[in-house]
Design a protein around this motif. Structure first.
Motif, short mmCIF file in Angstrom:
data_model
loop_
_atom_site.label_atom_id
_atom_site.label_comp_id
_atom_site.label_asym_id
_atom_site.label_seq_id
_atom_site.Cartn_x
_atom_site.Cartn_y
_atom_site.Cartn_z
N PHE A 288 1.01 -1.40 -0.11
CA PHE A 288 0.23 -0.01 0.04
C PHE A 288 0.67 1.33 -0.01
O PHE A 288 0.79 1.99 -0.87
N VAL A 289 1.17 1.08 0.50
CA VAL A 289 2.61 2.26 1.16
C VAL A 289 3.31 2.20 -0.08
O VAL A 289 3.60 4.04 -0.63
N SER A 290 4.33 1.77 -1.09
CA SER A 290 4.57 1.82 -2.15
C SER A 290 3.84 1.96 -3.71
O SER A 290 4.06 2.80 -4.24
N LYS A 291 2.47 1.94 -3.62
CA LYS A 291 1.53 2.58 -4.68
C LYS A 291 1.09 3.43 -4.66
O LYS A 291 1.43 4.23 -5.60
N LEU A 292 1.01 3.92 -3.39
CA LEU A 292 0.54 5.22 -2.62
C LEU A 292 1.79 6.19 -3.71
O LEU A 292 1.50 7.36 -4.08
N GLN A 293 3.22 5.82 -3.09
CA GLN A 293 4.45 6.68 -3.48
C GLN A 293 4.27 6.64 -4.68
O GLN A 293 4.24 7.69 -5.69
N PHE A 294 3.95 5.28 -5.55
CA PHE A 294 3.97 6.12 -6.93
C PHE A 294 2.58 5.99 -8.14
O PHE A 294 3.14 7.77 -8.38
N ALA A 295 1.84 6.61 -6.87
CA ALA A 295 0.13 7.18 -7.38
C ALA A 295 0.89 8.81 -6.51
O ALA A 295 0.37 9.54 -7.88
N VAL A 296 1.20 9.65 -5.98
CA VAL A 296 1.66 10.69 -5.71
C VAL A 296 2.82 11.24 -6.71
O VAL A 296 2.78 12.45 -7.36
N ALA A 297 3.63 10.05 -6.97
CA ALA A 297 4.75 10.91 -7.93
C ALA A 297 4.12 10.55 -9.42
O ALA A 297 4.70 11.69 -10.34
N ILE A 298 3.71 10.41 -9.57
CA ILE A 298 2.97 10.06 -11.65
C ILE A 298 1.93 11.23 -11.10
O ILE A 298 2.31 12.09 -11.90
N LEU A 299 0.66 11.70 -10.09
CA LEU A 299 0.51 13.10 -10.29
C LEU A 299 1.01 14.26 -10.06
O LEU A 299 0.66 15.07 -10.87
N LEU A 300 2.09 14.69 -9.01
CA LEU A 300 3.23 15.83 -8.89
C LEU A 300 3.38 15.88 -10.57
O LEU A 300 4.39 16.77 -10.63
N THR A 301 4.55 14.82 -11.34
CA THR A 301 5.37 14.80 -11.79
C THR A 301 4.74 15.45 -13.29
O THR A 301 4.95 15.37 -14.63
N SER A 302 3.63 14.55 -13.63
CA SER A 302 2.58 14.99 -14.46
C SER A 302 2.43 16.92 -14.83
O SER A 302 2.42 16.82 -15.87
N TRP A 303 2.59 17.56 -13.69
CA TRP A 303 2.76 18.68 -13.92
C TRP A 303 4.22 19.22 -13.82
O TRP A 303 4.14 20.31 -14.85
N THR A 304 4.76 18.97 -13.09
CA THR A 304 6.46 19.48 -12.27
C THR A 304 6.78 19.54 -13.34
O THR A 304 8.16 20.23 -14.34
N GLU A 305 7.12 18.29 -15.23
CA GLU A 305 7.64 17.94 -16.49
C GLU A 305 7.14 18.30 -17.05
O GLU A 305 6.24 17.91 -17.62
N LYS A 306 7.84 19.89 -17.63
CA LYS A 306 7.15 19.93 -18.89
C LYS A 306 6.84 18.43 -19.82
O LYS A 306 5.77 19.12 -20.92
#
Length: 954
Positions: free
Chosen positions: A318-336
């Motif tokens: 659960f922790v690994s999947k949550l980290q993965f989902a948050v990383a997808i959300l953040l980088t979909s905006w921060t990475e051009k």
């Protein structure tokens, strides 16, 4: 009617009716698992969490191990005594945790060796090769001590209930201490503590192997201590805890049989997780001593440990999947590169419906199925459950073999040895089946997957990814390099507990490993290959190198012969192995008028027939039959005239002479039925000269006599004498004391080498004395010289052509070394340089088969010449074999599994070409997200995949 009277069945019927409506939708979305994947996933989950085993590397091994483990649990139910149950569980738990496939293979090899030969030494040698008596004695000793400990503790103190002062509680304190110590010893070996702060004990200078290994000695001692605690101390401490448990008094209980069979095996199969589970249960028992609570009243220790193990695994997922989902959300905006027009909307929807997203993550963790980011967008679905081994087919069969494969083949054995030490010491963190690691060195990327693990062994698969050629691959590799450089090379980490700037990335650096591999260096040769001064000396150096190579060739060939003579011992230099040689007369000296020259036109007279094949003055000087010439006579005809046969054609003119005339006029015709080339016999002044005589067929090059005289003047006689003086002829039983002096004085032998050198020069450079252009040098190096008469003759002698090509490549490498390191001082230094080329170098082309063989044979150095037609530059590539440091990082398992699920989903909509490109069998990993924690194009396709590597960990 029966269902109508049963409320539970009515509710089930209603739920299934609703569920069936969504089955087509779930199938279309790729969420429903295939039947084979579902069965394998179910067996794997039951084997790991119900029976205490480990996921296996193949379906057959998984099925066999599942049946054996289930049979063991069932058999323990029918044992009548508690002591028998403990001994049975302890013994079989230890045996099933071993690498049974390798032990079985060793036994099979031993039996085959024993049946093939009655000699006992053969049997012992085969046993040591696969398993070894040392390992056998070690395992028997450990098993004996474990059985003895379990039986004694159970008999002496196995009936007391758990309390703060009971023997089981005392053992619990010991286990808590062991867990804490091993956890600290594991973290202290990694470059980052908890993945957040720089480890102050980790070596700061990791650029050279010697400095790093010197500074890492303290950490290696720490690793040895941890290995002993993990392999020997912790399992016996846990067996003591379990043997003292009062729940074992309840015979013929399903919960006891399942729970304790599982944990007695897990003690050996997965020691670290078993220690964590027992510590958690022990602390819970210490905190909750009330016997009336549900935890103590309804659950025995085995079932508690089973529940804790399942909760631990699902919580980590659960922790690994949550980290993965948050990383997808953040980088979909921060990475051009990942920011799209719909990104803001998708992020807003994820925030608004965060409870639903959290539910998806929870369900995915409970099912142990991957979390699927749809097309790598922040839109999440639940993938279907699947086994840890994410591809069908045997291990090592999925790879796109290409020219890069050989470099991974060479380095994997050394990498496996380094991985063995790192996994045993704990410097790679907690390694479990399903753990992924990424190794990086220069342009090479290695992806490592742990497939199975047991007592003192670990099964891994190593894949080598394609070298980065495209811009997207280079960008992704740049981010990987940036992460590793920040962890291992930047000097700002001299600060104590400096933070990890890439915390939260799915790649967490662990350590560096010393691996024996090739470093790749490429240099632009501008100013060397196009230097007029260097090219002017190229031919002279080529003559020297070729003379050395011919002498070495003939000398090595003479080692198979005992003496200088053949059947008839005389001073004639006939080759004993040449059965076609016959008695021929001594050749006459070459005459200048026999050569082809424009001066032959002057021999035409006014009353000569312009259509004669030869001028009449020349026909009078025609050689007598039986005399052998080095070159055929060739004469020019009037341009534009038609040559016809006339009564002046001499009978002694051979078809070869006629062919040569046609070829010189520019017609590359080949006479299939031409006569055998015949070379004149030579008389040596030294009887041992025939040992160094070049083969007869190498003396028939169609070169004019004027060029022979010119070569005689250019021939490096001092160099030739120096080479002969270095020969020892140790292989001769009897030899005169002045043998080398006689060889140097033999003019006939020297003339043979002059003619042999001229033949090769004629094939590679032609007859002119102009300085070769860089393009011609490159063509000669690659063997792509345009057709000529000399090259046609030279390629007709494959062995000589290979010697000449090898000599030219050595000459070019010598030119590069002289331009880079300075000139060669004397003959001794030149011979030493050539001997080094011969023994330690392979000088050729990357596309050569010999190049790949040299890499696998681990030649210390390899050199290749290349040309970039776009930039118009020549490059030199040097591979150097040395022990270097390879950077290793641990990957987020959920990111890998999620992208596998994404790949499976994309295959539903792929075209035939895409499906062939992204085939799971051909491309078993798409390492997306590696660049920016979220979705990016893959790092590369695997061009090498090893078989299952069983690494011993003790």
């Amino acid at each position: 009617r029966f269902a109508a009277n049963t409320p539970i069945l009515e509710q089930t019927n209603q739920i299934l009716h609703i569920l069936f409506l969504f089955l087509p939708f779930l199938w279309a979305m790729g969420i429903l698992p295939p039947l084979d994947a579902l069965c394998l996933w179910g067996m794997e989950q039951l084997l790991e969490f119900g029976l205490g085993g480990s996921p296996m590397s193949s379906n057959a091994k998984l099925l066999v191990m599942f049946l054996i483990s289930a049979g063991t649990a069932i058999a323990s139910y029918f044992i009548p005594s508690t002591l028998g149950v403990i001994l049975f569980m302890t013994g079989f738990g230890f045996i099933l945790s071993l690498n049974l496939s390798e032990i079985g293979f060793a036994f099979k090899h031993t039996m085959i060796s024993h049946l093939a030969s009655s000699k006992s030494k053969n049997m012992h040698r085969g046993l040591r090769m696969q398993f070894g008596w040392r390992e056998f004695i070690f395992y028997v000793t450990v098993l004996t001590f474990a059985l003895t400990e379990a039986s004694l503790l159970h008999q002496l103190a196995g009936f007391s209930s758990f309390s703060t002062a009971s023997p089981q509680a005392i053992v619990s304190y010991v286990l808590i201490m062991l867990l804490t110590i091993m956890w600290i010893l594991r973290e202290i070996q990694r470059v980052y503590l908890f993945g957040v702060f720089r480890n102050p004990f980790y070596p700061k200078d990791v650029r050279t192997v010697t400095v790093f290994m010197e500074k890492q000695r303290r950490l290696m001692k720490v690793g040895v201590v941890r290995r002993i605690l993990l392999t020997l101390v912790s399992p016996f401490a846990m067996i003591a805890f379990l043997s003292l448990d009062r729940s074992l008094q309840n015979l013929h209980s399903v919960s006891v049989c399942i729970g304790f069979t599982r944990i007695f095996r897990m003690v050996w199969q997965n020691t670290e997780n078993a220690l964590l589970d027992i510590v958690v249960v022990s602390i819970a028992q210490m905190l909750v001593l009330n016997p009336d609570l549900w935890w103590n009243r309804c659950l025995d220790t085995g079932i508690r440990l089973l529940l804790v193990g399942v909760l631990r695994d699902r919580l980590l997922q659960f922790v690994s999947k949550l980290q993965f989902a948050v990383a997808i959300l953040l980088t979909s905006w921060t990475e051009k590169k990942q920011r799209r027009k719909s990104t803001a909307t998708l992020i807003t929807l994820n925030v608004v419906f965060f409870p639903i997203l959290l539910t998806f993550i929870s369900v995915s963790a409970l099912l142990s199925s991957p979390l699927l980011p749809l097309f790598t967008l922040p839109v999440f679905l639940i993938g279907f459950p699947r086994p840890i081994r994410s591809w069908p087919g045997p291990v090592g069969a999925a790879a796109c073999v290409c020219s890069d494969t050989v470099y991974y083949q060479q380095m994997v054995p050394s990498l496996a040895v380094a991985l063995q030490s790192a996994l045993a010491a704990g410097s790679l963190g907690l390694s479990l089946p399903g753990s992924h690691y990424l190794c990086r060195f220069q342009d090479k990327l290695m992806w490592i997957l742990v497939l199975e693990k047991g007592f003192t062994y670990c099964g891994v698969n190593i894949k080598g990814l394609e070298l980065q050629e495209t811009s997207c691959h280079a960008a992704e590799a740049h981010r990987v390099d940036e992460i590793f450089e920040m962890a291992f090379e930047h000097q700002e980490h001299t600060k104590i507990l400096s933070p990890n700037h890439h915390f939260g990335h799915i790649l967490t650096p662990c350590t560096v490993l010393p691996v024996r591999l090739y470093s790749d260096a490429r240099n632009v040769l501008s100013g060397i290959i196009d230097s007029h001064e260097n090219l002017k000396h190229l031919k002279d150096d080529f003559i020297k190198v070729l003379v050395w190579m011919l002498v070495q060739y003939c000398y090595n060939k003479s080692k198979t012969r005992e003496g200088p003579g053949s059947a008839d011992k005389n001073k004639k230099g006939s080759f004993p192995e040449d059965q076609h040689s016959s008695a021929v007369e001594k050749s006459q000296p070459l005459r200048e008028e026999d050569s082809f020259s424009v001066d032959t036109i002057e021999d035409w007279t006014d009353d000569s027939d312009i259509f004669d094949l030869e001028p009449r003055g020349r026909m009078k000087d025609r050689r007598e039959p039986g005399q052998l010439r080095t070159t055929p006579k060739v004469h020019l005809a009037i341009p534009g005239s038609v040559e016809t046969q006339s009564h002046y054609v001499p009978q002694e003119m051979s078809p070869e002479d006629k062919l040569y005339r046609a070829v010189v006029l520019g017609l590359p015709a080949v006479d299939k039925g031409k006569q055998q080339e015949v070379s004149p016999q030579v008389e040596f002044s030294c009887s041992y000269s025939e040992l160094l005589s070049i083969p007869e067929e190498w003396r028939t090059a169609p070169v004019p006599s004027s060029k022979v005289n010119e070569m005689r003047q250019r021939f490096p006689e001092e160099w030739y004498r120096f080479i002969l003086s270095q020969l020892d002829f140790f292989h001769l039983k009897e030899k005169p004391s002045n043998l080398l002096e006689d060889l140097m004085k033999d003019k006939a032998l020297k003339d043979l080498y002059i003619h042999g050198v001229l033949s090769c020069c004629f094939g590679l450079f032609g007859l002119d004395n102009t300085v070769p252009a860089p393009s011609h040098v490159f063509r000669a190096y690659t063997g792509g010289i345009p057709w000529s008469v000399g090259l046609d003759w030279l390629t007709g002698k494959p062995e000589l052509f290979q010697l000449a090509l090898k000599a030219f490549r050595y000459t070019f490498k010598l030119m590069v070394d002289k331009a880079s390191l300075g000139p060669v001082e004397n003959f001794k230094e030149l011979v030493s340089c050539l001997e080094e080329y011969e023994s330690d170098w392979y000088i050729g082309l990357v596309s050569d088969l010999e190049w790949q063989q040299a890499v696998l044979q681990e030649k210390p150095y390899l050199f290749s010449l290349g040309h970039d037609p776009n930039m118009g530059i020549y490059t030199g590539r040097v591979l150097t074999l040395q022990e270097l440091l390879v950077q290793v990082g641990k990957l987020n398992e959920e990111a890998i599994r999620g992208q596998w699920a994404n790949l499976s989903w994309e295959l539903l909509y792929a075209t035939n070409d895409d499906e062939e490109r992204y085939s799971i069998q051909a491309h078993p990993v798409l390492l997306r997200n590696l660049t920016v924690q979220a979705a990016e194009p893959p790092l590369g396709y695997p061009v090498y995949s090893s078989e299952l590597l069983h690494l011993p960990l003790f």
